[in-house]
Write an enzyme that holds these catalytic residues in place. Structure first.
Site, PDB file in Angstrom:
ATOM      1  N   ALA A   1     -13.176   8.990  -1.489  1.00 41.95           N
ATOM      2  CA  ALA A   1     -12.253   9.274  -2.587  1.00 41.95           C
ATOM      3  C   ALA A   1     -12.947   8.926  -3.888  1.00 41.95           C
ATOM      4  CB  ALA A   1     -10.957   8.473  -2.431  1.00 41.95           C
TER       5      ALA A   1
ATOM      6  N   GLU B   1     -11.931   7.716  -8.062  1.00 37.55           N
ATOM      7  CA  GLU B   1     -10.838   7.113  -8.818  1.00 37.55           C
ATOM      8  C   GLU B   1     -10.561   7.733 -10.178  1.00 37.55           C
ATOM      9  OE1 GLU B   1     -14.623   4.560  -9.621  1.00 37.55           O
ATOM     10  OE2 GLU B   1     -13.708   5.567  -7.911  1.00 37.55           O
TER      11      GLU B   1
ATOM     12  N   HIS C   1      -7.875   0.931  -2.573  1.00 40.69           N
ATOM     13  CA  HIS C   1      -9.189   0.825  -3.222  1.00 40.69           C
ATOM     14  C   HIS C   1      -9.216   1.628  -4.517  1.00 40.69           C
ATOM     15  CE1 HIS C   1     -13.662   0.324  -3.033  1.00 40.69           C
ATOM     16  NE2 HIS C   1     -13.620   1.432  -3.768  1.00 40.69           N
ATOM     17  N   GLU C   2      -8.764   2.875  -4.457  1.00 42.97           N
ATOM     18  CA  GLU C   2      -8.807   3.733  -5.647  1.00 42.97           C
ATOM     19  C   GLU C   2      -7.845   3.252  -6.724  1.00 42.97           C
ATOM     20  OE1 GLU C   2     -11.297   5.692  -5.726  1.00 42.97           O
ATOM     21  OE2 GLU C   2     -11.683   5.220  -3.634  1.00 42.97           O
TER      22      GLU C   2
ATOM     23  N   HIS D   1      -9.285   0.505  -8.699  1.00 41.36           N
ATOM     24  CA  HIS D   1     -10.246   1.011  -9.691  1.00 41.36           C
ATOM     25  C   HIS D   1      -9.587   1.359 -11.025  1.00 41.36           C
ATOM     26  CE1 HIS D   1     -14.132   1.135  -7.880  1.00 41.36           C
ATOM     27  NE2 HIS D   1     -13.792   1.918  -6.878  1.00 41.36           N
TER      28      HIS D   1
END
Length: 990
Positions: free
Chosen positions: A367, A369, A402-403, A406
């Site tokens: 992915a 961000e 996680h994204e 960010h």
């Protein structure tokens, strides 16, 4: 950016890069190096002075091979032409020109039938401030063609600063990806200007910059355009200042077919029909400045979305293909929950008005961000409650978390330069666990940090060829190399260590201080240390003479990590002490020369050492002391000798919060292993996993007896927690890969099945109602491992279910589906394989596509596997082909077939994946992981000799493969016979 090269799960199921080895020199060379540095600085200064574009020594000759036409500027038209000049390598642009705003209009033309003609046209207006008078403008450009006859223009932003500037030439440096424009009149310092450029570029299916891809919906093939800019491919889309600390605002216009939809970082403002079937979509200006690598857009057909709003009013959408939009609901729900949690945790609101998450069929990383338009692989965003496995659900949750992390670490505050990429990826990798642990409390997700992050990166960071977290950039190619396990997982691990020794309150407030101070700007690691130090002072957290910077410097700027060797407590008068020594942990101790030994003595860490003693256990508030010397005597707070008869033991690194291994004296090891056998639950889950992994790796390094690791597994038939099992089986499976052509393999198979079968029979194949997450994961793992080691009942069950599935008579639950597909094909023949491949070609759900892709590699017929490898060029998606290759390489039957394919197809592989961040290193790592003979090493070195100039981003991984192969050869020579004897004696014992 999230990367996972195991499509099973992002980090929950880890699959386990030549590099800089730190900044240390021997004392004997220090003086010579100092003199060399002074001389180098003089040479560099003279070179820069005489070759600087600002000196006007600009070559304006025409190059017939690179001429791009004329450039018109101001009110004059001048035939400007590109030139190629030899210049010193420019790693970073000067900061005398600072971008303020980009107005970009882009027309991706991918509407014809001939894909070789696909291209894009663009117009960009770059407003910038001139900080220092100059007659040249240097910015980034890659594979772009500047238009002639009116394609370039520069003017002052303020009418009062009116003047005339003519671009009378330009030069391009393809290797450094630079475009330099030469002006007839210098720009004036302190003034703002606007540069206008028209350009074109090829629109490829290379998964970089902007690219096209396709998918089949029903019987119709549809195309879409997607973008992926990080780390340095915005320059492939438009000429720009393509470094993270050149932030600016953006206006974006996308030209599209009227039957398609476009998305960008901001909401659509309005659309204007232009000519024929074309429409211009005008997007709102980004309200905050952002780095060029966060720019994003897509043009697609028949994508739909699900939508909600956060508590603070942010519009939150998840986009996906119409056919799979029903599987976007979980990502939407958990995404909103985690974003709201992060806003509260950091006490900083998300700054944009919308958050779009987009699932696309073809995407190189897991992915990306991008602010306002996060792009994902479908496997990382879509979850089907009816058919997906729990592992798929966990993957979606972790990548989304996680994204979203960010949005603060990377987007709100960006690293000043790529050498501090860990400030993005390390922090986001840590907070993905924090976010998921909040959103899915029943999962006990923080326990999995050990096996998925620490143990995984430990194995890489124990090589001589590892590199520091703070990764010095010496070339443009080095930028791609920073995106590796060290940056992500070691970065996350040292963040977790900081959180533990600072305390949650100070850590959290310090991060808010850091983010608030550098909001919408850039930072480096010293900025983070300063914020945490200041907060520690406010909270009264003291380290004696230490501070965060002095503690963390070694962890950030040195390769590797320490092993602490500790002995059982000793009586010293009325006191008790534990003697502790530290040194760098390396798997390879045999290559040390006298110089290397001296160099190793320069490696020293300030270690937050925690421990507890069996006679006075304290897991929640263990004894603590800083250790910053080679040797230390640590006092024990109370009398540890009151119950000596029970076999006293010490455990260091309680909870494994510290980024270090622990070794013990032989008596302590015996007592720890005895404790595991008699009552393993007295030791917490995390430390059980730590003991097992440390024992295996210490044995591999020759620091403990060769079979110590296997001794820690003797109790496993009693273990019901998935994390210790995974710690053990990662090491067991790595050992099995080295032994699969050795007679010892049979003993290993019997030994591990003796421990697996009781749990296999207890858990069964069928899920019970209201089962815990731990039990579901453990069942899935145990079934997979039991079939892998050839248990007949397991293989027969898998084969029977596969046959029923072929007859459409059985729905296979998601959690065991991968195992059934794999062994149904492995136990079958051509018919079973062809059936699965036909399903693969028809399947539209991404997680099922990946299961089939992996299962197809389980065939045992060499010709089928060879055919499968050949299919990776034509019948498998470009993003998926490296995974198919890696899966074949992990099959003992396919290992050398994959290596032969890799060598014979190297040029094609390098052309397709050589400029990417993740895929080529992944392929090298996968195909060489089990190399363990001198012939393997000879072939690997011969390949490197022939391909060394083309390895690029894979060169670091190649050097690590050489080192690992040598270590595997040594391990076989040292351990094969000893392990055989031990397994023969213990394989039937429980």
């Amino acid at each position: 950016m999230s990367f996972s090269l195991s499509e099973n799960a992002v980090r929950f199921f880890p699959e386990n890069e030549r590099a800089h080895e730190g900044c240390f020199v021997t004392r004997t060379r220090a003086a010579l190096l100092s003199a060399a540095v002074v001389l180098s600085l003089v040479v560099i200064g003279l070179t820069v002075h005489y070759l600087s574009p600002d000196r006007g020594q600009h070559c304006q000759h025409k190059d017939e091979q690179s001429q791009r036409g004329a450039t018109t500027v101001a009110t004059e038209t001048t035939a400007a032409s590109p030139s190629s000049v030899a210049t010193p390598e420019v790693i970073r642009l000067r900061r005398h020109l600072l971008p303020i705003h980009y107005s970009l209009k882009l027309f991706p033309d991918f509407y014809g039938n001939d894909t070789s003609l696909f291209h894009f046209r663009g117009e960009v207006k770059i407003q910038f401030e001139c900080k220092e008078s100059t007659s040249t403008i240097t910015l980034h450009s890659k594979q772009l063609t500047l238009d002639g006859g009116g394609g370039g223009r520069i003017s002052a932003l303020q009418a009062t600063d009116a003047g005339s500037w003519t671009i009378n030439g330009w030069s391009e440096n393809d290797e450094q990806e630079l475009l330099t424009l030469t002006l007839d009149t210098p720009l004036v310092a302190g003034k703002a200007f606007q540069l206008e450029l028209n350009f074109t570029g090829k629109l490829k299916d290379d998964l970089k910059g902007i690219y096209w891809s396709s998918y089949v919906e029903g019987n119709v093939t549809r195309r879409l355009m997607t973008s992926q800019m990080e780390p340095k491919d915005a320059r492939k889309v438009l000429p720009c200042f393509d470094e993270p600390n050149f932030k600016a605002t953006f206006d974006v216009i996308i030209v599209r077919n009227k039957n398609m939809t476009s998305l960008s970082n901001m909401e659509l403002n309005h659309s204007i029909p232009i000519s024929g079937d074309l429409v211009e979509d005008h997007f709102l200006r980004t309200p905050v400045p952002m780095s060029s690598y966060l720019l994003a857009f897509t043009v697609c057909t028949d994508f739909e979305y699900v939508q909600k709003f956060t508590r603070t009013g942010t519009r939150f959408r998840v986009y996906a293909r119409r056919e799979v939009i029903s599987n976007a609901r979980y990502a939407l729900e958990i995404g909103i929950k985690i974003q709201e949690f992060f806003e509260e945790y950091f006490n900083i609101s998300y700054p944009l008005s919308k958050q779009d998450m987009l699932a696309v069929p073809d995407f190189a990383p897991g992915a990306m961000e991008n602010w306002g338009l996060i792009v994902y692989r479908e496997t990382a965003l879509l979850y089907d409650p009816q058919s997906s496995s729990l592992a798929n659900k966990i993957r979606v949750a972790t990548v989304v978390a996680h994204e979203l992390a960010h949005q603060w670490f990377g987007n709100l505050v960006s690293p000043d330069w790529w050498d501090d990429l860990w400030l993005n990826e390390g922090l986001a990798s840590y907070f993905e666990y924090v976010g998921v642990d909040f959103a899915e409390k029943e999962w006990g997700f923080m326990n999995h940090f050990l096996t998925d992050e620490i143990h995984s990166v430990f194995s890489l960071d124990s090589l001589n060829s590892s590199h520091p977290v703070f990764f010095e950039i010496h070339s443009v190619d080095d930028i791609n190399s920073v995106f590796d396990t060290i940056t992500y997982s070691k970065g996350a691990s040292i963040v977790r260590m900081m959180q533990n020794f600072l305390g949650e309150k100070t850590f959290r407030a310090g991060l808010t201080r850091y983010l608030s101070r550098h909001r919408l700007s850039n930072a480096n690691h010293n900025d983070l240390w300063n914020a945490l130090n200041e907060e520690a002072a406010v909270d009264g957290v003291r380290y004696g003479a230490l501070n965060v910077s002095s503690v963390m410097s070694g962890w950030l700027k040195q390769s590797g990590y320490p092993v602490l060797s500790i002995r059982l407590p000793e009586r010293i008068g009325k006191r008790a002490i534990i003697k502790v020594t530290q040194r760098r942990f390396l798997i390879d101790r045999n290559s040390s020369s006298a110089e290397n030994d001296e160099r190793e003595n320069d490696f020293l860490w300030t270690v937050p050492f925690t421990f507890t003693v069996s006679t006075q256990l304290n897991w929640t508030n263990p004894s603590f002391q800083w250790i910053s010397s080679r040797e230390a005597s640590v006092p024990v707070n109370a009398n540890p000798f009151r119950n000596e008869s029970v076999g006293m033991w010490v455990i260091g690194n309680v909870g494994q919060f510290g980024y270090y291994r622990v070794n013990y004296d032989p008596e302590n090891w015996r007592n720890l292993i005895g404790q595991l056998k008699t009552n393993h639950e007295l030791i917490p889950v995390k430390n059980r996993a730590q003991i097992i992994d440390d024992a295996f790796q210490l044995a591999r390094a020759g620091l403990v007896e060769e079979v110590t690791g296997f001794r820690t597994t003797q109790y496993l038939h009693l273990e019901t927690e998935v994390v210790p099992w995974r710690a053990a089986m990662t090491n067991v499976l790595n050992t099995a890969a080295l032994l699969d052509r050795s007679p010892v393999y049979g003993h290993l198979e019997e030994y591990i099945l003796k421990r697996l079968i009781p749990l296999y029979e207890k858990l069964g194949w069928e899920e019970s109602r209201n089962e815990s997450t731990n039990r579901k994961l453990l069942r899935s793992d145990v079934i997979r491992w039991t079939c892998f080691f050839g248990h007949r009942h397991c293989l027969d069950t898998a084969s029977d279910r596969y046959r029923q599935w072929m007859q459409s008579a059985l729905r296979i639950p998601g959690d065991v589906r991968e195992t059934v597909l794999c062994h149904g094909i492995g136990e079958g023949g051509r018919g079973e394989w062809d059936f699965a491949f036909d399903r693969y070609q028809q399947e539209t759900k991404a997680d099922e596509v990946n299961r089939l892709l992996k299962a197809l590699s389980c065939a045992r017929a060499p010709w089928i596997l060879t055919r499968y490898l050949n299919y990776t060029w034509e019948k498998i998606r470009k993003q998926d082909a490296p995974h198919a290759f890696a899966y074949v390489a992990k099959n003992p039957v396919g290992r050398y077939l994959a290596w032969k394919f890799f060598v014979s197809q190297w040029k094609n592989i390098e052309d397709r994946y050589g400029n990417g961040v993740f895929l080529l290193p992944y392929m090298i790592r996968s195909v060489t992981a089990a190399f363990n003979t001198h012939d393997d090493l000879h072939q690997l070195m011969a390949f490197g000799k022939s391909a060394s100039s083309e390895l690029g981003v894979g060169s670091k991984t190649y050097d690590q493969a050489i080192e690992k192969t040598r270590l595997n050869i040594e391990w076989m020579a040292r351990n094969e016979e000893k392990l055989s004897r031990w397994l023969l004696t213990n394989k039937q014992r429980l």
